[in-house]
Every structure is written in C-alpha cells, then in structure tokens.
Design a protein around this motif. Sequence first.
Motif, PDB file in Angstrom:
ATOM      1  N   MET A 188       0.783  -1.209   0.113  1.00 19.54           N
ATOM      2  CA  MET A 188      -0.031   0.084   0.160  1.00 19.54           C
ATOM      3  C   MET A 188       0.535   1.424   0.203  1.00 19.54           C
ATOM      4  O   MET A 188       0.651   2.474  -0.659  1.00 19.54           O
ATOM      5  CB  MET A 188      -1.010  -0.217   1.379  1.00 19.54           C
ATOM      6  CG  MET A 188      -2.016  -1.150   1.169  1.00 19.54           C
ATOM      7  SD  MET A 188      -2.913  -1.000  -0.539  1.00 19.54           S
ATOM      8  CE  MET A 188      -2.298  -2.123  -1.601  1.00 19.54           C
ATOM      9  N   GLN A 189       2.036   1.355   0.866  1.00 17.83           N
ATOM     10  CA  GLN A 189       2.793   2.498   0.710  1.00 17.83           C
ATOM     11  C   GLN A 189       3.406   2.674  -0.616  1.00 17.83           C
ATOM     12  O   GLN A 189       3.480   3.860  -1.027  1.00 17.83           O
ATOM     13  CB  GLN A 189       3.988   2.326   1.780  1.00 17.83           C
ATOM     14  CG  GLN A 189       4.715   3.690   2.125  1.00 17.83           C
ATOM     15  CD  GLN A 189       3.859   4.737   2.269  1.00 17.83           C
ATOM     16  OE1 GLN A 189       3.021   4.631   3.322  1.00 17.83           O
ATOM     17  NE2 GLN A 189       3.997   5.784   1.889  1.00 17.83           N
ATOM     18  N   GLY A 190       3.593   1.576  -1.301  1.00 16.46           N
ATOM     19  CA  GLY A 190       3.949   1.674  -2.737  1.00 16.46           C
ATOM     20  C   GLY A 190       3.226   2.512  -3.626  1.00 16.46           C
ATOM     21  O   GLY A 190       3.638   3.007  -4.678  1.00 16.46           O
ATOM     22  N   VAL A 191       1.758   2.011  -3.349  1.00 11.41           N
ATOM     23  CA  VAL A 191       0.868   2.549  -4.218  1.00 11.41           C
ATOM     24  C   VAL A 191       0.668   4.201  -3.845  1.00 11.41           C
ATOM     25  O   VAL A 191       0.624   4.977  -4.691  1.00 11.41           O
ATOM     26  CB  VAL A 191      -0.568   1.957  -3.971  1.00 11.41           C
ATOM     27  CG1 VAL A 191      -1.490   2.620  -4.920  1.00 11.41           C
ATOM     28  CG2 VAL A 191      -0.504   0.623  -4.410  1.00 11.41           C
ATOM     29  N   TRP A 192       0.753   4.448  -2.497  1.00 15.31           N
ATOM     30  CA  TRP A 192       0.662   5.798  -2.142  1.00 15.31           C
ATOM     31  C   TRP A 192       1.962   6.621  -2.857  1.00 15.31           C
ATOM     32  O   TRP A 192       1.686   7.826  -3.237  1.00 15.31           O
ATOM     33  CB  TRP A 192       0.810   6.144  -0.533  1.00 15.31           C
ATOM     34  CG  TRP A 192      -0.457   5.928   0.004  1.00 15.31           C
ATOM     35  CD1 TRP A 192      -0.708   4.696   0.955  1.00 15.31           C
ATOM     36  CD2 TRP A 192      -1.657   6.638   0.250  1.00 15.31           C
ATOM     37  NE1 TRP A 192      -1.914   4.966   1.575  1.00 15.31           N
ATOM     38  CE2 TRP A 192      -2.417   5.850   1.177  1.00 15.31           C
ATOM     39  CE3 TRP A 192      -2.067   7.661  -0.431  1.00 15.31           C
ATOM     40  CZ2 TRP A 192      -3.708   6.495   1.455  1.00 15.31           C
ATOM     41  CZ3 TRP A 192      -3.339   8.051  -0.321  1.00 15.31           C
ATOM     42  CH2 TRP A 192      -4.238   7.649   0.652  1.00 15.31           C
TER      43      TRP A 192
ATOM     44  N   ARG B 134      -2.669  12.700  -9.685  1.00 16.90           N
ATOM     45  CA  ARG B 134      -3.790  12.257  -9.439  1.00 16.90           C
ATOM     46  C   ARG B 134      -4.315  12.282  -7.784  1.00 16.90           C
ATOM     47  O   ARG B 134      -5.425  11.999  -7.798  1.00 16.90           O
ATOM     48  CB  ARG B 134      -3.825  10.544  -9.653  1.00 16.90           C
ATOM     49  CG  ARG B 134      -3.391  10.343 -11.186  1.00 16.90           C
ATOM     50  CD  ARG B 134      -4.168  11.230 -12.030  1.00 16.90           C
ATOM     51  NE  ARG B 134      -5.422  10.914 -12.165  1.00 16.90           N
ATOM     52  CZ  ARG B 134      -6.643  11.475 -12.681  1.00 16.90           C
ATOM     53  NH1 ARG B 134      -6.250  12.644 -13.423  1.00 16.90           N
ATOM     54  NH2 ARG B 134      -7.739  11.277 -12.692  1.00 16.90           N
ATOM     55  N   TRP B 135      -3.484  12.782  -6.970  1.00 14.97           N
ATOM     56  CA  TRP B 135      -3.916  12.846  -5.598  1.00 14.97           C
ATOM     57  C   TRP B 135      -4.244  14.080  -5.434  1.00 14.97           C
ATOM     58  O   TRP B 135      -3.368  15.159  -5.554  1.00 14.97           O
ATOM     59  CB  TRP B 135      -2.643  12.359  -4.997  1.00 14.97           C
ATOM     60  CG  TRP B 135      -2.414  11.071  -4.675  1.00 14.97           C
ATOM     61  CD1 TRP B 135      -1.374  10.354  -5.430  1.00 14.97           C
ATOM     62  CD2 TRP B 135      -3.180   9.723  -4.304  1.00 14.97           C
ATOM     63  NE1 TRP B 135      -1.276   8.838  -5.291  1.00 14.97           N
ATOM     64  CE2 TRP B 135      -2.736   8.469  -4.520  1.00 14.97           C
ATOM     65  CE3 TRP B 135      -4.619   9.872  -3.550  1.00 14.97           C
ATOM     66  CZ2 TRP B 135      -3.100   7.509  -3.978  1.00 14.97           C
ATOM     67  CZ3 TRP B 135      -5.162   8.542  -3.514  1.00 14.97           C
ATOM     68  CH2 TRP B 135      -4.501   7.571  -3.562  1.00 14.97           C
ATOM     69  N   HIS B 136      -5.585  14.493  -4.920  1.00  7.63           N
ATOM     70  CA  HIS B 136      -5.865  15.673  -4.431  1.00  7.63           C
ATOM     71  C   HIS B 136      -6.223  15.644  -3.102  1.00  7.63           C
ATOM     72  O   HIS B 136      -6.174  14.412  -2.427  1.00  7.63           O
ATOM     73  CB  HIS B 136      -7.033  16.336  -5.248  1.00  7.63           C
ATOM     74  CG  HIS B 136      -6.709  17.065  -6.537  1.00  7.63           C
ATOM     75  ND1 HIS B 136      -7.193  18.032  -7.130  1.00  7.63           N
ATOM     76  CD2 HIS B 136      -5.611  16.466  -7.414  1.00  7.63           C
ATOM     77  CE1 HIS B 136      -6.712  18.329  -8.405  1.00  7.63           C
ATOM     78  NE2 HIS B 136      -6.009  17.262  -8.689  1.00  7.63           N
TER      79      HIS B 136
ATOM     80  N   LEU C 140      -8.113  10.555  -4.385  1.00  5.51           N
ATOM     81  CA  LEU C 140      -7.477   9.955  -5.776  1.00  5.51           C
ATOM     82  C   LEU C 140      -8.641  10.511  -6.624  1.00  5.51           C
ATOM     83  O   LEU C 140      -9.916  10.508  -6.555  1.00  5.51           O
ATOM     84  CB  LEU C 140      -7.537   8.293  -6.210  1.00  5.51           C
ATOM     85  CG  LEU C 140      -7.200   8.103  -7.408  1.00  5.51           C
ATOM     86  CD1 LEU C 140      -5.687   8.445  -7.775  1.00  5.51           C
ATOM     87  CD2 LEU C 140      -7.223   6.712  -7.530  1.00  5.51           C
ATOM     88  N   LEU C 141      -8.282  11.276  -7.797  1.00  3.80           N
ATOM     89  CA  LEU C 141      -9.279  11.899  -8.645  1.00  3.80           C
ATOM     90  C   LEU C 141      -9.755  10.868  -9.557  1.00  3.80           C
ATOM     91  O   LEU C 141      -9.292   9.631  -9.603  1.00  3.80           O
ATOM     92  CB  LEU C 141      -8.521  12.560  -9.905  1.00  3.80           C
ATOM     93  CG  LEU C 141      -8.124  13.960  -9.375  1.00  3.80           C
ATOM     94  CD1 LEU C 141      -7.029  14.678 -10.133  1.00  3.80           C
ATOM     95  CD2 LEU C 141      -9.348  15.069  -9.259  1.00  3.80           C
ATOM     96  N   PRO C 142     -11.200  10.830  -9.909  1.00  6.57           N
ATOM     97  CA  PRO C 142     -11.949  10.039 -10.732  1.00  6.57           C
ATOM     98  C   PRO C 142     -10.938   9.256 -11.954  1.00  6.57           C
ATOM     99  O   PRO C 142     -10.417  10.468 -12.432  1.00  6.57           O
ATOM    100  CB  PRO C 142     -13.257  10.480 -11.161  1.00  6.57           C
ATOM    101  CG  PRO C 142     -13.364  11.562 -10.119  1.00  6.57           C
ATOM    102  CD  PRO C 142     -12.139  12.114  -9.740  1.00  6.57           C
TER     103      PRO C 142
END
Length: 400
Positions: free
Chosen positions: A326-330, A340-342, A354-356
Amino acid sequence: MSQPSGVRPLDGITIVSLEHAIAAPFCTRQLADLGARVIKVERPGVGDFARGYDQRVNGLASHFVWTNRSKQSLSLDLKHDAASAILDDLLSSADVLVQNLAPGAAARMGLSYEALHPRFPRLIVCDISGYGVGGPYEKKKAYDLLIQSEGGFLSVTGGPGDEQMAKAGCSIADIAAGMYAYTGILSALLLRERTGEGSHLDVSMLESLVEWMNYPLYYAYEGAPPPPRAGAAHATIYPYGPFAIGDGSTVMLGLQNEREWQAFCDKVLQQPELSADERFSANFKRVENRAALRQLIIDIFATLTFDQVIERLDLAQIANARVNDMQGVWDHPQLKARNRWHTVSTAAGSVPSLLPPANSNAYTPRMAAVPALGEHTGEILSGLGMSAEGIAQLRADGVI
C-alpha cells in the motif's frame, strides 16, 4: 474544448440515497464526482454503519472516507411517522432515489418504484440488493464475501484446494454492483430525456459479479474443467504471474503470444533454444508444463537483481510490474506525475483523495468534503421551507 469549464455533467441533478456500506455509497459518490447533489440519509446518532468499520483515517473509517466525499448528510429516522413527509418533500424535487437497505425494507416504507412512480413520474428509482427482486434468494442477506462465494469467485482464487481459497482484498462484489448502479443511473437519465419519465433499476450484487466471472464460466462451458486456482499467477496463460529474484524481490510479468515467448527466451532468459522446446512451444503446453518452466525461470532469475530483470524485460518489451504494497501505491511515481492525488476535507482534517479515473478535458470533477453525520440536516430542511423552530422540534422529537 481544451480547458475544463465550470460545468459538470450532472450539475442540477439531485440524488436522494438511503445507503450504507459500500455498493450504494460508491455509486452515489461517483455521481457526486460528476456534479450531482447527493443527499445521504442517515440514522440519527448512528449513521451509515460503515462509519464504524475502523478508525484508520485520522479516526475516521477508511471505507467511509473513500465512498462519501462531496455528499450532504441528512440525519433522519426513517421509522418515525414524521419522516415520510420529509422524504416526500425531498423526492418531489429529486431526480434519483438510490437505496440498498435490507431486502424489502424500502417497499415496506412505501418507497418502491411502483408506489412512487404515480406521484413522482420523473423519478428514477435504483434498488441495489444482494440477489435482486424475485427468485428464491430475494430475501437473503448478502455481504461482499458471501456474494464472492455464491458467484464462484472463491472457486478460482487462492491456491490449490479449498483450504487455500482466497477472497479478493477489496469489496469487489459491492464495487461491481456500485458500478452497474452508477452506469445504470446515467443511462436512465439519458432515457428520461427522450421519454420524459423515470424508470426502475434493479441491481443485483450476484449478477454484477457473475458478469465479471464470464471468462471462467465460458472456460468451464458445458462441464469442461474450470480454471484451477493458481495463486497470483494466471490460471490459463503462462508464464504470467510473480517470480522470485535473487536479491529477495519479486517481479510480476506476463506474456500474451508466441512472439513475446520467443523474445522472452532470447533476451530475458538468454536461452533462445527454449522457444523451440516442444514442452513450451505453445501457450497450452506451457500451462501443462508450468512447474518445469517455472523452475527454469526462477533458476535464471536467482542470479540477477531486480533492476537487471526489469532491464531485460523492458529490452524484450515484456510487460512487467513491481509487486507494490500500500505504501508503494501511495508513493507511485505515475500517480504523482499525473497529479492524481488531491485533498478533501473531513471532520478530522484534510486527507488525500484520488481523482476519478475517467479524465475529461471538458470539466473538473467535484472533490468536496466527506460529511460528518447529520452535518447538512438544518441546511437541507431549511431548503424545504422549514422554520428554525420546526427543525428544533424535529430534533427534540428524535426525528433528525
């Protein structure tokens, strides 16, 4: 149009949702992303029970933060006599009613499509349930894992033998139903533009997941053996899955055709003669002899580092991936590079969101706050014409 405008596709559309858990909230959150006003009706003092699943996001529940941004929360006791008049007022100006209450609960409250359509002919009613209307399973309770089991998903995931069956690590049956409810509502809104009338959507978690299971279903057509459980590897294409590397890491790779198999032998394994080995000369043969081929690959990868394996795979144009946690995805560089992260607000502070996935050049999705329980009750009821005194009385009576 090259720049996003201030107009979103569902601006002006109002959704009333009697929702809990994942399927309906995931559906309506996506409608909110597109600009719809989503009024989430929650039980006073308790709310959507998904609020209590965990406390991993600054004290808030991870499922709830994911599926409830950009909504308004109205606390309302649906079992109270005064609630029906409030719901009627809401539905008189709403476009869509979504519900995933217990089987039959909405109908008992007079909220079936058949009861509502004569009074609100433009209203779209979307019912989400485990098994759908009718049939011997109609009244059965349905949770995500149970639908994964009924829908055959567990029969093809995990390792060999029933003791090694594995569920998906996310709520795929809920997500599938939420996606079909979401697209069904969009289609119903388009249909209403042509007919002038609302319609009824009956979305079943079982049918949604079984739609996604059609490949293994057809693979087992007319009694043929089903795909075997193959862990993280592909059951019917090989090599396609995880492989250990000498430095202790793991690479995920996949081959799709004979051209890639030849390139894999030549540039990755650096044993071009393997491409003509009769045991491996077609995909079905590689599947039949996967144990021998797997050992060959692991023996070669054992002499390499992760970077060396990736270099060879990329040179051969073989699809590959890291096995991220999961940290790798963050921290994923692609998500960061594409912004993509707001951030969205919550009662416990701002959190990344995460944006749609469907990027549009015509509009920006709404990325508004995750509501606290009942946060918008006064605002919504005032908008229905209620006085401050009337709202206070409803609160004192336990209606809101």
